[in-house]
Structures are given as C-alpha cells and as structure tokens.
Write a protein that holds these residues in place. Structure first.
Motif, short mmCIF file in Angstrom:
data_model
loop_
_atom_site.label_atom_id
_atom_site.label_comp_id
_atom_site.label_asym_id
_atom_site.label_seq_id
_atom_site.Cartn_x
_atom_site.Cartn_y
_atom_site.Cartn_z
N SER A 1 -3.24 -9.14 13.19
CA SER A 1 -2.85 -7.90 12.53
C SER A 1 -1.42 -7.98 12.00
O SER A 1 -1.14 -7.57 10.87
CB SER A 1 -2.97 -6.72 13.49
OG SER A 1 -4.29 -6.53 13.88
N VAL A 2 -0.52 -8.50 12.81
CA VAL A 2 0.87 -8.64 12.38
C VAL A 2 0.96 -9.62 11.22
O VAL A 2 1.66 -9.37 10.24
CB VAL A 2 1.76 -9.09 13.56
CG1 VAL A 2 3.13 -9.52 13.09
CG2 VAL A 2 1.88 -7.98 14.59
N ARG A 3 0.23 -10.71 11.31
CA ARG A 3 0.26 -11.73 10.25
C ARG A 3 -0.26 -11.14 8.93
O ARG A 3 0.29 -11.39 7.87
CB ARG A 3 -0.58 -12.93 10.67
CG ARG A 3 -0.31 -14.17 9.85
CD ARG A 3 -1.07 -15.38 10.38
NE ARG A 3 -0.68 -15.71 11.74
CZ ARG A 3 -1.55 -15.89 12.75
NH1 ARG A 3 -2.84 -15.82 12.55
NH2 ARG A 3 -1.12 -16.18 13.95
N SER A 4 -1.33 -10.37 8.99
CA SER A 4 -1.87 -9.80 7.76
C SER A 4 -0.98 -8.68 7.23
O SER A 4 -0.96 -8.42 6.03
CB SER A 4 -3.28 -9.28 7.98
OG SER A 4 -3.28 -8.17 8.86
N TYR A 5 -0.23 -8.01 8.09
CA TYR A 5 0.71 -7.00 7.63
C TYR A 5 1.90 -7.64 6.93
O TYR A 5 2.36 -7.16 5.90
CB TYR A 5 1.21 -6.17 8.82
CG TYR A 5 2.17 -5.08 8.43
CD1 TYR A 5 1.73 -3.91 7.83
CD2 TYR A 5 3.53 -5.23 8.64
CE1 TYR A 5 2.62 -2.91 7.45
CE2 TYR A 5 4.43 -4.25 8.28
CZ TYR A 5 3.97 -3.10 7.68
OH TYR A 5 4.84 -2.12 7.32
N VAL A 6 2.37 -8.75 7.47
CA VAL A 6 3.52 -9.44 6.89
C VAL A 6 3.15 -10.07 5.55
O VAL A 6 3.91 -10.02 4.60
CB VAL A 6 4.07 -10.50 7.87
CG1 VAL A 6 5.09 -11.40 7.20
CG2 VAL A 6 4.68 -9.83 9.08
N ASN A 7 1.96 -10.67 5.47
CA ASN A 7 1.52 -11.33 4.25
C ASN A 7 0.12 -10.82 3.91
O ASN A 7 -0.87 -11.46 4.24
CB ASN A 7 1.52 -12.84 4.44
CG ASN A 7 1.28 -13.57 3.15
OD1 ASN A 7 1.17 -12.97 2.09
ND2 ASN A 7 1.19 -14.89 3.24
N PRO A 8 0.01 -9.68 3.22
CA PRO A 8 -1.30 -9.07 2.99
C PRO A 8 -2.19 -9.86 2.02
O PRO A 8 -3.39 -9.66 2.00
CB PRO A 8 -0.97 -7.70 2.42
CG PRO A 8 0.40 -7.81 1.89
CD PRO A 8 1.09 -8.86 2.69
N TYR A 9 -1.62 -10.75 1.23
CA TYR A 9 -2.41 -11.48 0.25
C TYR A 9 -2.77 -12.89 0.71
O TYR A 9 -3.21 -13.71 -0.09
CB TYR A 9 -1.66 -11.54 -1.09
CG TYR A 9 -1.37 -10.17 -1.63
CD1 TYR A 9 -2.41 -9.37 -2.09
CD2 TYR A 9 -0.09 -9.65 -1.64
CE1 TYR A 9 -2.17 -8.09 -2.56
CE2 TYR A 9 0.17 -8.38 -2.10
CZ TYR A 9 -0.87 -7.60 -2.56
OH TYR A 9 -0.65 -6.35 -3.01
N SER A 10 -2.60 -13.17 1.97
CA SER A 10 -2.88 -14.52 2.45
C SER A 10 -4.38 -14.82 2.47
O SER A 10 -4.77 -15.97 2.35
CB SER A 10 -2.30 -14.72 3.84
OG SER A 10 -2.97 -13.88 4.77
N LYS A 11 -5.21 -13.80 2.59
CA LYS A 11 -6.65 -14.03 2.67
C LYS A 11 -7.37 -13.74 1.36
O LYS A 11 -8.59 -13.69 1.32
CB LYS A 11 -7.25 -13.19 3.78
CG LYS A 11 -6.77 -13.61 5.15
CD LYS A 11 -7.50 -12.96 6.25
CE LYS A 11 -6.96 -13.47 7.57
NZ LYS A 11 -7.63 -12.90 8.70
N VAL A 12 -6.64 -13.57 0.29
CA VAL A 12 -7.24 -13.34 -1.01
C VAL A 12 -7.79 -14.66 -1.52
O VAL A 12 -7.12 -15.69 -1.47
CB VAL A 12 -6.21 -12.77 -2.00
CG1 VAL A 12 -6.80 -12.64 -3.39
CG2 VAL A 12 -5.70 -11.43 -1.51
N ALA A 13 -9.00 -14.63 -2.00
CA ALA A 13 -9.64 -15.86 -2.48
C ALA A 13 -8.99 -16.29 -3.79
O ALA A 13 -8.89 -15.53 -4.74
CB ALA A 13 -11.12 -15.63 -2.68
N ARG A 14 -8.55 -17.50 -3.82
CA ARG A 14 -7.95 -18.08 -5.01
C ARG A 14 -9.04 -18.93 -5.68
O ARG A 14 -9.34 -20.03 -5.25
CB ARG A 14 -6.77 -18.97 -4.67
CG ARG A 14 -5.74 -18.32 -3.79
CD ARG A 14 -4.81 -17.49 -4.62
NE ARG A 14 -3.75 -16.97 -3.74
CZ ARG A 14 -3.12 -15.86 -3.96
NH1 ARG A 14 -3.40 -15.15 -5.03
NH2 ARG A 14 -2.20 -15.45 -3.15
N ASP A 15 -9.64 -18.37 -6.71
CA ASP A 15 -10.75 -19.08 -7.33
C ASP A 15 -10.36 -19.77 -8.64
O ASP A 15 -11.21 -20.15 -9.42
CB ASP A 15 -11.93 -18.13 -7.56
CG ASP A 15 -11.55 -16.96 -8.42
OD1 ASP A 15 -10.38 -16.82 -8.76
OD2 ASP A 15 -12.45 -16.17 -8.78
#
Length: 117
Positions: free
Chosen positions: A95-109
C-alpha cells in the motif's frame, strides 16, 4: 516405574502447553527461541524412548499422546498468527509503495503519450 526420559518428555510437553502464546511483537522473538529450545530438547529425548513398555508406561504414554494433539493445535495457532501478521505487513508495504509511486503498475504496452497538448 516410569522411565526418566518419559518424565522429561512430559515435563517438556507441559512447558510447551504452559507457554502463554501472545501476539505481542516485542516478545515474539523470545517466544520463538523458547519454543525451539523445548522442541530441540524433546527431539534429543525421542531416540531414548523405545519399547518394550510396562503397563504403567503404556498408560502414561496414552496421556502423552492426548497432550500432543493439544500441543500441535497450540503451535499451529501460533504459526497461523505469525503468518497473518506477515501477510498484513506485506499488504501495508504494498500500500505504501503504491501510494508513493501510483503509476508503477500501469501497463506499458509501447504506446506513445503526447504530453505537450
């Protein structure tokens, strides 16, 4: 006459059952160390407990077998509590990791996003 090894085994089992297993994080390491010490003691006693058993030792052994199920349930509940705390901790980290970097799990296609508009 009951063998001293059986009496020591019962004493170790009673100590395992008497441990007040708490979810206090401060005492968890000490608790794990004491549980491991008692289990190691029992492991060293196990090879010396061999048949033939007297009738008195047979009855004593049945009591020990009944206590073993209680020990197994208690240790399993403690293990479950530890696993639950570990998964909760991992969830908090995610949760902390996704709050700090919210676009880390966005698919880069491979698409291009024009940022100059």
């Amino acid at each position: 006459m009951i063998r001293p090894e059986l009496m020591k085994w019962k004493d170790a089992t009673d100590r395992l059952l008497a441990l007040s297993i708490s979810n206090d994080d401060d005492h968890r390491d000490a608790m794990i160390v004491s549980i491991e010490a008692i289990l190691d003691e029992r492991e060293q006693l196990q090879p010396s407990i061999k048949p033939p058993f007297s009738a008195e030792e047979e009855a004593f052994g049945k009591e020990l077998v009944a206590q073993e199920s209680k020990v197994a349930v208690k240790l399993e509940s403690y293990l479950t509590a530890i696993r639950k705390d570990l998964s909760t901790s991992q969830t908090k980290k995610d949760s902390v990791r996704s709050y700090v970097n919210p676009y880390s799990k966005v698919a880069r296609d491979g698409t291009f996003y024009d940022t100059k508009q």
